[in-house]
Design a protein around this motif. Structure first.
Motif, short mmCIF file in Angstrom:
data_model
loop_
_atom_site.label_atom_id
_atom_site.label_comp_id
_atom_site.label_asym_id
_atom_site.label_seq_id
_atom_site.Cartn_x
_atom_site.Cartn_y
_atom_site.Cartn_z
N SER A 61 36.81 32.75 30.34
CA SER A 61 36.66 33.69 31.44
C SER A 61 36.92 35.11 30.94
N SER A 62 36.35 36.10 31.66
CA SER A 62 36.55 37.49 31.25
C SER A 62 36.42 38.41 32.46
N VAL A 63 37.04 39.57 32.34
CA VAL A 63 37.02 40.57 33.41
C VAL A 63 36.85 41.94 32.76
N ASP A 64 36.04 42.79 33.39
CA ASP A 64 35.81 44.15 32.90
C ASP A 64 35.87 45.09 34.11
N VAL A 65 36.79 46.06 34.08
CA VAL A 65 37.01 46.96 35.22
C VAL A 65 36.88 48.40 34.75
N GLU A 66 36.21 49.22 35.56
CA GLU A 66 36.15 50.66 35.30
C GLU A 66 36.52 51.39 36.58
N ILE A 67 37.45 52.33 36.46
CA ILE A 67 37.98 53.09 37.60
C ILE A 67 37.69 54.56 37.37
N LYS A 68 37.11 55.23 38.37
CA LYS A 68 36.86 56.67 38.27
C LYS A 68 38.17 57.40 38.57
N ALA A 69 38.68 58.12 37.57
CA ALA A 69 39.98 58.78 37.69
C ALA A 69 40.01 59.81 38.82
N GLU A 92 38.86 65.76 33.81
CA GLU A 92 37.73 66.44 33.16
C GLU A 92 37.48 65.85 31.77
N LYS A 93 38.56 65.57 31.06
CA LYS A 93 38.46 65.05 29.70
C LYS A 93 38.38 63.53 29.65
N TYR A 94 39.05 62.86 30.59
CA TYR A 94 39.13 61.39 30.63
C TYR A 94 38.71 60.90 32.02
N PRO A 95 37.41 60.77 32.27
CA PRO A 95 36.92 60.47 33.62
C PRO A 95 37.16 59.04 34.10
N THR A 96 37.49 58.10 33.20
CA THR A 96 37.65 56.72 33.63
C THR A 96 38.92 56.08 33.09
N LEU A 97 39.43 55.14 33.85
CA LEU A 97 40.46 54.21 33.40
C LEU A 97 39.73 52.89 33.21
N LYS A 98 40.13 52.10 32.21
CA LYS A 98 39.43 50.85 31.94
C LYS A 98 40.40 49.71 31.70
N PHE A 99 39.97 48.53 32.10
CA PHE A 99 40.69 47.30 31.80
C PHE A 99 39.66 46.29 31.32
#
Length: 190
Positions: A61-69, A92-99
């Motif tokens: 199983s796997s999960v991929d998440v992207e969050i707009k900061a 501005e420099k880091y637009p996303t958080l990821k898991f």
């Protein structure tokens, strides 16, 4: 016309397939202590996630998440602007958080632990999140849905979020410990 609103509360090992997050019925919330005396709650309102679930072989199983900061919302425009600034998320420099998951383990009949690489700004740390599988159901539109709820504490300083201000009476303005609370509804792909 008949509508199937049956609910299945079986265990995680009965699931199989690819799923997309239903953001309209999910939430990514956080809680921080403010001024050492009260809790401030916030959300990230723009996020996407996909999952491949192999209940018979959870390691597959796997999960991929992207969050707009910049979707952070604490119900205060001034506080949100500060959180978006270089003092915190520097959107501005880091637009996303990821898991991105690295391991999925069944820990009990309706419980799993998802371990993965969590990235905030330019810092990536391993994070293990316990989840409860809350069930599956076929909604009135024929979609097969699954639900999960999870909660984990992180130290914001571990991710380079170090800004703070000392208080006159001692202590600091923002706690280092942040509680993440996740309510997930996902729809199986046809």
């Amino acid at each position: 016309m008949s509508i199937d609103i049956s609910t299945h509360t079986g265990d995680f090992t009965s699931l199989n397939g690819d799923y997309d997050l239903d953001a309209a019925h999910s939430s990514l919330e956080f809680v921080a202590r403010h001024a050492m005396i009260t809790k401030v709650r916030g959300t990230f309102d723009d996020f996407t996630a996909t999952a491949h679930i192999d209940g018979a072989n959870p390691a597959e199983s796997s999960v991929d998440v992207e969050i707009k900061a910049d979707s952070i919302d604490t119900r205060s425009d001034d506080r949100d602007a500060h959180l978006k600034s270089a003092d915190f998320f520097d959107v501005e420099k880091y637009p996303t958080l990821k898991f991105v998951s690295t391991k999925v383990t069944v820990t009990a009949t309706n419980e799993i632990e998802i371990t993965g690489d969590f990235t905030i700004k330019d810092v990536t740390r391993s994070l293990s999140i316990p989840f409860e599988f809350t069930g599956s159901a076929t909604d009135p539109f024929g979609n097969e849905r699954v639900g999960f709820t999870g909660e984990v504490d992180i130290n914001r300083k571990d991710f380079g979020l170090t800004w703070n201000a000392a208080l006159e009476a001692g202590g600091v303005l923002v706690s280092d410990k942040i509680k993440l609370q996740l309510e997930i509804s996902a729809i199986k792909r046809a």
